[in-house]
Motif scaffolding. Structure first.
Motif, PDB file in Angstrom:
ATOM      1  N   ASP A   1      46.859  34.203  31.041  1.00  0.00           N
ATOM      2  CA  ASP A   1      46.172  34.038  32.375  1.00  0.00           C
ATOM      3  C   ASP A   1      47.250  34.416  33.731  1.00  0.00           C
ATOM      4  OD1 ASP A   1      43.764  33.083  31.275  1.00  0.00           O
ATOM      5  OD2 ASP A   1      44.197  30.932  31.498  1.00  0.00           O
ATOM      6  N   GLY A   2      46.779  34.875  34.618  1.00  0.00           N
ATOM      7  CA  GLY A   2      47.457  35.141  35.887  1.00  0.00           C
ATOM      8  C   GLY A   2      47.903  36.697  35.691  1.00  0.00           C
ATOM      9  N   SER A   3      47.426  37.482  34.873  1.00  0.00           N
ATOM     10  CA  SER A   3      47.418  38.912  34.604  1.00  0.00           C
ATOM     11  C   SER A   3      46.331  39.456  35.484  1.00  0.00           C
ATOM     12  CB  SER A   3      47.432  39.231  33.234  1.00  0.00           C
ATOM     13  OG  SER A   3      48.489  38.668  32.505  1.00  0.00           O
ATOM     14  N   GLY A   4      46.591  40.882  35.739  1.00  0.00           N
ATOM     15  CA  GLY A   4      45.915  41.528  36.507  1.00  0.00           C
ATOM     16  C   GLY A   4      45.945  41.681  38.020  1.00  0.00           C
ATOM     17  N   LEU A   5      44.921  41.902  38.630  1.00  0.00           N
ATOM     18  CA  LEU A   5      44.891  41.715  40.185  1.00  0.00           C
ATOM     19  C   LEU A   5      44.849  40.233  40.466  1.00  0.00           C
ATOM     20  CD1 LEU A   5      44.491  43.305  42.850  1.00  0.00           C
ATOM     21  CD2 LEU A   5      42.049  42.951  42.488  1.00  0.00           C
ATOM     22  N   ILE A   6      45.874  39.769  41.081  1.00  0.00           N
ATOM     23  CA  ILE A   6      45.997  38.391  41.518  1.00  0.00           C
ATOM     24  C   ILE A   6      46.293  38.187  42.974  1.00  0.00           C
ATOM     25  CG2 ILE A   6      46.850  37.844  39.290  1.00  0.00           C
ATOM     26  CD1 ILE A   6      49.679  37.538  40.564  1.00  0.00           C
ATOM     27  N   GLN A   7      46.366  36.886  43.417  1.00  0.00           N
ATOM     28  CA  GLN A   7      46.669  36.755  44.844  1.00  0.00           C
ATOM     29  C   GLN A   7      47.926  35.829  44.769  1.00  0.00           C
ATOM     30  OE1 GLN A   7      43.064  35.230  46.790  1.00  0.00           O
ATOM     31  NE2 GLN A   7      43.228  36.850  47.832  1.00  0.00           N
ATOM     32  N   ARG A   8      48.643  36.003  45.800  1.00  0.00           N
ATOM     33  CA  ARG A   8      49.815  35.229  45.815  1.00  0.00           C
ATOM     34  C   ARG A   8      50.007  34.432  47.090  1.00  0.00           C
ATOM     35  NH1 ARG A   8      53.726  35.907  41.980  1.00  0.00           N
ATOM     36  NH2 ARG A   8      53.535  37.995  40.621  1.00  0.00           N
ATOM     37  N   CYS A   9      50.524  33.175  47.121  1.00  0.00           N
ATOM     38  CA  CYS A   9      50.793  32.481  48.334  1.00  0.00           C
ATOM     39  C   CYS A   9      51.739  33.322  49.313  1.00  0.00           C
ATOM     40  CB  CYS A   9      51.460  31.124  48.236  1.00  0.00           C
ATOM     41  SG  CYS A   9      51.728  30.114  49.671  1.00  0.00           S
TER      42      CYS A   9
END
Length: 200
Positions: free
Chosen positions: A92-100
């Protein structure tokens, strides 16, 4: 030649007294050897560094006149190495992600556990399990390496969407053998990938 106290429109002593301080004669002599600009800089710094002081002492002026120490680069907690093995799973957390945008943590639906509601910043990343036949590692791919191995830019991934991007990355890496180079982190068996090539 440096401007001395006579260059002050009101004089150094009057300037010091006007700021509510008394000053030791030796401290005054130290200031008189400085330029007007430097004196004002030192007095501004004095109020921040010694907020409760009433009398300006010579040793305080000497401390403020010392050049700031050169910051040393922190010692690295990583070491470079090369591994050969197979990527067997993506986490989980792989691919297209968003970050703070404030702490760089992975977030979901523009919500950060630390900063609450934020406007997320898009990124590409892979977290994957890697088996070299002797040990298992958690690989971490940052954006540049992810783009290279998936042959997909961040801009293209945003057009594809999260699900399609994850599928494309999976096709590119899962079940294949790679030679990877990078830094094996001291904490656990985490490995930051900096270079990767497929091997047959």
């Amino acid at each position: 030649m440096k401007a001395r106290s006579l260059a002050f429109p009101e004089g150094i002593l009057k300037t010091v007294l006007g700021r509510g301080y008394q000053i030791h004669p030796e401290a005054l002599r130290l200031l008189e050897a400085q330029s007007e600009e430097k004196v004002r800089e030192v007095l501004d710094s004095f109020s921040e560094r010694y907020p409760d002081a009433i009398v300006i002492e010579a040793q305080q002026i000497e401390a403020l006149l010392e050049p700031p120490p050169v910051e040393q680069a922190p010692e690295t907690t990583e070491f470079k190495t090369t591994l050969i093995g197979e990527i067997t799973q993506m986490y989980d957390g792989s691919g297209l992600i968003q970050r703070c945008p404030k702490c760089d943590r992975w977030i979901i639906d523009n919500f950060c556990m630390v900063h609450s509601d934020v406007e997320g910043v898009w990124d590409l990343r892979i977290k994957a399990r890697f088996d070299n036949g002797q040990e298992r590692y958690t690989l971490i791919f940052k954006k540049e390496v992810t783009e290279k191995i998936a042959r997909l830019t961040l801009a293209e991934a945003k057009l594809l969407g999260e699900a399609a991007t994850l599928e494309r990355i999976g096709h590119a890496v899962l079940g294949k053998r790679f030679e990877i180079g990078g830094d094996k982190l001291k904490s656990g068996n985490n490995f930051l990938v900096k270079a990767i090539r497929e091997v047959k």
